[in-house]
Design an enzyme around this catalytic site. Sequence first.
Site, PDB file in Angstrom:
ATOM      1  CG  ASP A 147       0.759   5.711  10.209  1.00  0.00           C
ATOM      2  OD1 ASP A 147      -0.104   6.239   9.135  1.00  0.00           O
ATOM      3  OD2 ASP A 147       1.918   6.083  10.090  1.00  0.00           O
ATOM      4  CG  HIS A 496      -2.674  -0.982   5.637  1.00  0.00           C
ATOM      5  ND1 HIS A 496      -2.328  -2.187   6.047  1.00  0.00           N
ATOM      6  CD2 HIS A 496      -1.962  -0.016   6.285  1.00  0.00           C
ATOM      7  CE1 HIS A 496      -1.120  -2.106   6.936  1.00  0.00           C
ATOM      8  NE2 HIS A 496      -0.966  -0.649   7.012  1.00  0.00           N
ATOM      9  CG  ASP A 542     -11.035  -4.344  -1.167  1.00  0.00           C
ATOM     10  OD1 ASP A 542     -10.356  -3.719  -0.050  1.00  0.00           O
ATOM     11  OD2 ASP A 542     -12.210  -4.354  -1.121  1.00  0.00           O
ATOM     12  CD  GLU A 551      -1.112   3.248   4.969  1.00  0.00           C
ATOM     13  OE1 GLU A 551      -0.270   2.993   4.689  1.00  0.00           O
ATOM     14  OE2 GLU A 551      -1.102   3.710   6.179  1.00  0.00           O
TER      15      GLU A 551
HETATM   16  O1  G3I Z   1       9.126  10.436  -6.285  1.00  0.00           O
HETATM   17  C1  G3I Z   1       9.545   9.385  -7.425  1.00  0.00           C
HETATM   18  C2  G3I Z   1       9.641   9.402  -8.368  1.00  0.00           C
HETATM   19  O2  G3I Z   1      10.713  10.420  -9.010  1.00  0.00           O
HETATM   20  C3  G3I Z   1       9.758   8.147  -9.072  1.00  0.00           C
HETATM   21  O3  G3I Z   1       9.885   8.002 -10.500  1.00  0.00           O
HETATM   22  C4  G3I Z   1       8.665   7.057  -8.799  1.00  0.00           C
HETATM   23  C5  G3I Z   1       9.148   5.635  -9.206  1.00  0.00           C
HETATM   24  O4  G3I Z   1       9.653   4.922  -8.230  1.00  0.00           O
HETATM   25  O5  G3I Z   1       8.779   6.991  -7.275  1.00  0.00           O
HETATM   26  C6  G3I Z   1       8.320   8.297  -6.672  1.00  0.00           C
HETATM   27  O6  G3I Z   1       8.573   8.105  -5.258  1.00  0.00           O
HETATM   28  C7  G3I Z   1       7.722   7.369  -4.533  1.00  0.00           C
HETATM   29  C8  G3I Z   1       7.188   8.199  -3.574  1.00  0.00           C
HETATM   30  O7  G3I Z   1       6.150   7.558  -2.667  1.00  0.00           O
HETATM   31  C9  G3I Z   1       6.552   9.515  -4.013  1.00  0.00           C
HETATM   32  O8  G3I Z   1       5.263   9.485  -4.683  1.00  0.00           O
HETATM   33  C10 G3I Z   1       8.042   6.056  -4.106  1.00  0.00           C
HETATM   34  O9  G3I Z   1       8.385   5.317  -5.110  1.00  0.00           O
HETATM   35  C11 G3I Z   1       7.113   5.511  -3.175  1.00  0.00           C
HETATM   36  O10 G3I Z   1       7.452   4.386  -2.609  1.00  0.00           O
HETATM   37  C12 G3I Z   1       6.564   6.568  -2.142  1.00  0.00           C
HETATM   38  O11 G3I Z   1       5.474   6.032  -1.420  1.00  0.00           O
HETATM   39  C13 G3I Z   1       5.312   6.831  -0.093  1.00  0.00           C
HETATM   40  C14 G3I Z   1       5.338   5.615   0.941  1.00  0.00           C
HETATM   41  O12 G3I Z   1       4.781   6.596   2.203  1.00  0.00           O
HETATM   42  C15 G3I Z   1       6.509   5.216   1.433  1.00  0.00           C
HETATM   43  O13 G3I Z   1       7.225   6.082   1.661  1.00  0.00           O
HETATM   44  C16 G3I Z   1       4.115   7.317  -0.449  1.00  0.00           C
HETATM   45  O14 G3I Z   1       4.001   8.464  -1.265  1.00  0.00           O
HETATM   46  C17 G3I Z   1       3.512   7.995   0.994  1.00  0.00           C
HETATM   47  O15 G3I Z   1       2.296   8.200   0.753  1.00  0.00           O
HETATM   48  C18 G3I Z   1       3.384   6.710   1.989  1.00  0.00           C
HETATM   49  O16 G3I Z   1       3.264   7.603   3.144  1.00  0.00           O
HETATM   50  C19 G3I Z   1       2.811   6.600   4.378  1.00  0.00           C
HETATM   51  C20 G3I Z   1       3.575   7.153   5.465  1.00  0.00           C
HETATM   52  O17 G3I Z   1       4.994   6.894   5.337  1.00  0.00           O
HETATM   53  C21 G3I Z   1       3.244   6.495   6.780  1.00  0.00           C
HETATM   54  N1  G3I Z   1       1.856   6.656   7.070  1.00  0.00           N
HETATM   55  C22 G3I Z   1       1.062   5.946   5.868  1.00  0.00           C
HETATM   56  C23 G3I Z   1       1.180   6.811   4.520  1.00  0.00           C
HETATM   57  C24 G3I Z   1       0.528   6.145   3.523  1.00  0.00           C
HETATM   58  O18 G3I Z   1       0.818   5.028   2.742  1.00  0.00           O
HETATM   59  O1  9MR Z   2       0.865   0.074   8.556  1.00  0.00           O
HETATM   60  C1  9MR Z   2       1.912   0.667   8.169  1.00  0.00           C
HETATM   61  C2  9MR Z   2       1.637   1.612   6.848  1.00  0.00           C
HETATM   62  O2  9MR Z   2       0.762   2.817   7.578  1.00  0.00           O
HETATM   63  C3  9MR Z   2       2.711   2.205   6.303  1.00  0.00           C
HETATM   64  O3  9MR Z   2       2.397   2.863   5.142  1.00  0.00           O
HETATM   65  C4  9MR Z   2       3.631   0.926   5.676  1.00  0.00           C
HETATM   66  C5  9MR Z   2       4.888   1.582   5.207  1.00  0.00           C
HETATM   67  O4  9MR Z   2       5.642   2.417   5.928  1.00  0.00           O
HETATM   68  O5  9MR Z   2       4.142   0.058   7.003  1.00  0.00           O
HETATM   69  C6  9MR Z   2       2.939  -0.197   7.484  1.00  0.00           C
HETATM   70  O6  9MR Z   2       3.249  -1.099   8.540  1.00  0.00           O
HETATM   71  C7  9MR Z   2       4.092  -2.284   8.237  1.00  0.00           C
HETATM   72  C8  9MR Z   2       5.414  -2.186   8.503  1.00  0.00           C
HETATM   73  O7  9MR Z   2       6.126  -1.423   7.535  1.00  0.00           O
HETATM   74  C9  9MR Z   2       6.027  -3.469   8.320  1.00  0.00           C
HETATM   75  N1  9MR Z   2       5.529  -4.513   9.272  1.00  0.00           N
HETATM   76  C10 9MR Z   2       4.013  -4.805   9.038  1.00  0.00           C
HETATM   77  C11 9MR Z   2       3.334  -3.282   9.204  1.00  0.00           C
HETATM   78  C12 9MR Z   2       2.089  -3.576   8.618  1.00  0.00           C
HETATM   79  O8  9MR Z   2       1.427  -4.240   9.853  1.00  0.00           O
END
Ligand code: G3I
Ligand code: 9MR
Length: 569
Positions: A147, A496, A542, A551
């Site tokens: 994103d 992604h 993939d 991503e």
């Molecule tokens: O920390 C908990 C842990 O205690 C638990 O046991 C485990 C099992 O569910 O989950 C852990 O939390 C996870 C957390 O990341 C930390 O690792 C969540 O499940 C998991 O859903 C969460 O994912 C994050 C995701 O955003 C959704 O919030 C990713 O780390 C994080 O890298 C990702 O970041 C996104 C940004 O929001 C938007 N831009 C893209 C970026 C990469 O995908």
């Molecule tokens: O592209 C978005 C990605 O960077 C984020 O990690 C992810 C979770 O927040 O969300 C993706 O965007 C999706 C959105 O959450 C739901 N609608 C579809 C989007 C992808 O096109």
Amino acid sequence: MISLNETGFLPEADKLAVSDHDGTFRIIDDNEKKQVDVNISVTEAGFDETAGSDIYRLDFSEVRDPGIYHIESADGDCSSTFKVEPHVYRSLKNALLKFFYFQRCGCALYEKHAGPFKRGVCHSKTVKVPGTDKELPIKKGWHDAGDYGRYSSAGAVAVAHMLYAFELFPEAFNEAVNIPESGNGIPDVLNECRYELDFLSEMQDEDGGVHHKVTSRVFCGFVMPEEDTFDQELFSVTSMSTADFAAVMCIASRVYEPYDPSFARDCLHQAYLAGQWLMENPENTDFRNPEGCNTGEYEDGSDVDERMWAFAELLRTDHYIGHEHDRSFAGADQQVQSRQDRYLAHLMTEMDLYIKDHPHSDGRSTDDGFGWQDVSSLGALAVVFDPDNYAGEEVRGKMLSMLCKRADAFVAMQDDGYPLSMTDKDYVWGSNMVVANRANVLIITSLALKKGEEVPEKCQRYEEAAMNQVHYILGMNAIRTSYVTGFGEHPFKNPHNRVTASDNIDRPFPGMLSGGPCKLLLDEEIKKSADETTPAQKCYKDHYMSYSTNEIAIYWNSSLLFSVAFFDR
Ligand code: G3I
Ligand code: 9MR
Ligand code: ZN
């Protein structure tokens, strides 16, 4: 199936591959087209539930001569080819760094540096400050991931990975990577990080608080960044981002000092202001998206580890630079001591809280302490590598012991099944960062112990375990995939990433690390091909729409860059 690191091996390093069946194996020299006369030892390592198969480890460390090889089994199974070479990770390392250039926001990427991946200026409009009629020019910084958001904590952690790597092993950062600043007398890793630091500076208010993120309200579609017309907004100040900012600005003030002393001084000043804000605002202002907003949240139920890191860095750096520079911003000389006493007191309070809340800070949880949500190992690093040990023996001892417990737990995880420090529940979103972070904890623990009187064999075990983590990412895994674009025989191809999906180029740019398998099955695409019974390592697709498994993100790349740079140094 035989899987191994498809990028290759250093001549003197231990060499491991993994097979899901027993048998006799031989090494073929692909240049000579003949079998190499070396012994491959095969060890049965048991059933690995994360892979869903039996595991046999093939040790072919005896192959030391530079060349190109593959492994064959008597029953006709073949591995990918691999190189043995002194600088086998060099181009990988440089591609992992160059990645950040491709994430740059607010500037055009020219053909000279970006080749076919050139693109126009993006996100150059002013940023709206909700609830006011203010608009701010918040320029530069890297797009976070697939994103186009810019998030302070994510950026600070990514920069910290790289600046710490540079500080600990600067010899790994000698090559230029063809970015606009290349050749200016400053190492490119610092040139690139400066682009993000300039953005982070703009995220700080006058009172020292740092805003959590600049993004649009909702994610834009799959368009090139210069075609994203959504308004960008500035979101609230958080303690997490303020603390991460304080820490990274301290590191920056040390690292940039020889190259740009006035910038270094600005960094320290901003860190100092952020530290003031933290002391005046003791509550965790955990971020939650406001109504109607769906961009990244980076929520964090605890800011104890962030504060611990910030005060560790403030204490260490205030001393380090304070003696050599104009300290007028920080008060008169006699105030310096009391300020440092306060930093130390805060560091000790946060550290004891952290340790109390994490009685098993030994890696059996996902707390490697090297990622965006838990930065405790970065705090430990700050203390343990302070040449002047301003935190004192007691704090240093506790921090080192935390690192050792983690490193020992990670080594123990490699006892059976895959030679990999990962358990089933560690395959969360961004599991490849967990893999790389654990490698980094092993590396820094080894480096920390090498400085003392401790036995070197232990350090060697830590470093071998770290190398195995890298092997996994580069192909030694249950789906024989190299998780870095452009590297290995089976690299993933469809991240992604809005840029890759909309640039009309038939291949992704090289050097992107995929988030990797995620057992939580959090997007519609992965749900089509995996369910609860799928082994963790195979919960991966993939496909450009599988954002929870495929991503890319800045702090995933930077984490892998840390270990790859270590092994290439
Ligand atoms: O920390 C908990 C842990 O205690 C638990 O046991 C485990 C099992 O569910 O989950 C852990 O939390 C996870 C957390 O990341 C930390 O690792 C969540 O499940 C998991 O859903 C969460 O994912 C994050 C995701 O955003 C959704 O919030 C990713 O780390 C994080 O890298 C990702 O970041 C996104 C940004 O929001 C938007 N831009 C893209 C970026 C990469 O995908
Ligand atoms: O592209 C978005 C990605 O960077 C984020 O990690 C992810 C979770 O927040 O969300 C993706 O965007 C999706 C959105 O959450 C739901 N609608 C579809 C989007 C992808 O096109
Ligand atoms: Zn942009």
